[in-house]
Write an enzyme that holds these catalytic residues in place. Structure first.
Site, PDB file in Angstrom:
ATOM      1  N   GLU A   1      -0.980  -6.979   4.797  1.00 37.87           N
ATOM      2  CA  GLU A   1      -1.654  -6.342   5.928  1.00 37.87           C
ATOM      3  C   GLU A   1      -0.897  -6.670   7.202  1.00 37.87           C
ATOM      4  O   GLU A   1      -0.571  -7.838   7.456  1.00 37.87           O
ATOM      5  CB  GLU A   1      -3.096  -6.834   6.042  1.00 37.87           C
ATOM      6  CG  GLU A   1      -3.849  -6.296   7.262  1.00 37.87           C
ATOM      7  CD  GLU A   1      -5.289  -6.792   7.324  1.00 37.87           C
ATOM      8  OE1 GLU A   1      -5.905  -6.968   6.247  1.00 37.87           O
ATOM      9  OE2 GLU A   1      -5.788  -7.016   8.452  1.00 37.87           O
TER      10      GLU A   1
ATOM     11  N   GLU B   1      -5.316  -6.260  17.354  1.00 36.68           N
ATOM     12  CA  GLU B   1      -6.745  -6.506  17.190  1.00 36.68           C
ATOM     13  C   GLU B   1      -7.270  -7.105  18.489  1.00 36.68           C
ATOM     14  O   GLU B   1      -6.576  -7.867  19.162  1.00 36.68           O
ATOM     15  CB  GLU B   1      -7.017  -7.476  16.038  1.00 36.68           C
ATOM     16  CG  GLU B   1      -6.790  -6.905  14.654  1.00 36.68           C
ATOM     17  CD  GLU B   1      -7.142  -7.909  13.574  1.00 36.68           C
ATOM     18  OE1 GLU B   1      -8.150  -7.712  12.880  1.00 36.68           O
ATOM     19  OE2 GLU B   1      -6.390  -8.896  13.432  1.00 36.68           O
TER      20      GLU B   1
END
Length: 352
Positions: free
Chosen positions: A240, A245
């Site tokens: 990932e 974020e």
């Protein structure tokens, strides 16, 4: 060892290594060490004015040696070729002008000869996929699908993902993911998660996403990628790459992270940068991804470099994801006064 450079329609770099044959007698047979070792690396489009090529990154290799039965080539970027025929074409994908030290070995059973070649290749950056979000309505179904449902998504999140226009819409040149406080199918919040799985994936390159982040305690917007083999390998074995974020409870603190086996959950490879107006202004969140490194940027300012190697799962096709979660293990406590927020994306662009 002699090196000759000849400028023709292609740039040829020739490395000649003279090795005397050595016979090893074992009683019943003889293994002869390869000799007359010849390596040719011709950069496509190279000439006197452009010695490093035309920007395609393509190189035509020709490798030969008397008595050789196989060849092993370390291409200088973390990739390896093992061949029985020394003629092959390879395309480098890292943008810019880069020098690669290439290691070549010619084998005949247990006997071998080896040498190195330094090759400088220019790769021009070209757009290979994008969405400019210029057509009002639902996201382009040829490019994006939607994950639907609730259940925490592995992180104890509180939202229900829908494909309703109330939660995801292209409007006024922007993709808008709207997170709402509402009762829906057993959840107290709704939002959206769109992805390019089974529609577009790629290996290596640069991703740029121009976005303005949502505000509010408990919001957890993300611009990220997953390995295309997630269905078979599972997570985190698929890998990932979190381009961006943001957690509303830590306003303006932007994370760039990577998850892989042994480095998942709360222990990723990660770094952060403060973006003072992340929720009020658009910024370009980007990642440069190659076989040797993954670099994270905000507005072209590098804030984190990860050293990539063949031992990590970041050397295969990945697909793109855009979403906004609520609460959960990373999003944290949801502000009881939260009613709605909007995650706005101006464009997504992928370059070679």
């Amino acid at each position: 060892m002699k090196v000759f450079i000849n400028f023709t329609a292609l740039v040829g770099i020739f490395l000649l290594l003279s090795c005397s044959s050595i016979d090893r007698n074992s009683g019943e047979g003889t293994v002869t060490k390869p000799s007359n070792f010849l390596i040719s690396a011709a950069i496509v489009g190279g000439n006197a004015q452009n010695p490093n090529g035309n920007g395609s990154g393509t190189v035509n290799f020709s490798i030969s040696a008397t008595n050789a039965t196989s060849y092993k080539i370390l291409l200088g970027n973390g990739e390896t070729k093992e061949l029985t025929n020394g003629n092959f074409t390879y395309t480098y994908t890292t943008s810019g002008t880069n020098t690669y030290v290439i290691y070549v070995s010619a084998y005949n059973s247990g006997q071998f000869v080896s040498s190195t070649l330094s090759l400088t290749v220019f790769v021009g950056s070209s757009l290979v996929w994008s969405d400019e979000f210029n057509v009002d309505g639902a996201p382009d179904s040829a490019k994006w699908g939607c994950d639907l449902g609730s259940g925490g998504w592995g992180n104890n999140e509180s939202q229900y993902y829908t494909n309703r226009p109330e939660n995801v819409i292209v409007q006024d040149g922007l993709l808008k993911i709207k997170t709402l406080k509402e009762s829906f199918s057993g959840s107290n919040y709704t939002s959206a998660r769109i992805l390019t799985k089974d529609k577009f994936s790629f290996k290596y390159g640069r991703v740029e996403i121009n976005a303005k982040l949502p505000a509010g305690g408990g919001t957890w917007p993300a611009l990220w990628m997953l390995g295309s083999n997630i269905s078979s390998a599972g997570w985190p074995a698929c890998g990932e790459i979190d381009i961006m974020e943001h957690v509303g409870n830590s306003l303006n603190k932007v994370h760039g992270s990577l998850h892989s086996p042994g480095r998942s959950g709360n222990t990723p490879d990660t770094s952060t940068v403060m973006v003072p107006d992340a929720t009020t202004e658009f910024h370009i969140y980007a990642v440069d991804w190659s076989a040797t490194s993954i670099k994270f940027y905000v507005d072209n300012q590098l804030f984190y470099t990860f050293t990539n190697t063949a031992s990590f799962p970041f050397n295969q096709d990945f697909f793109l994801i855009i979403n906004c979660a609520m609460g959960g293990n990373f999003g944290g406590t949801i502000n009881p006064g939260f009613t709605s927020s909007t995650f706005e994306i101006d464009y997504v662009r992928v370059y070679n």
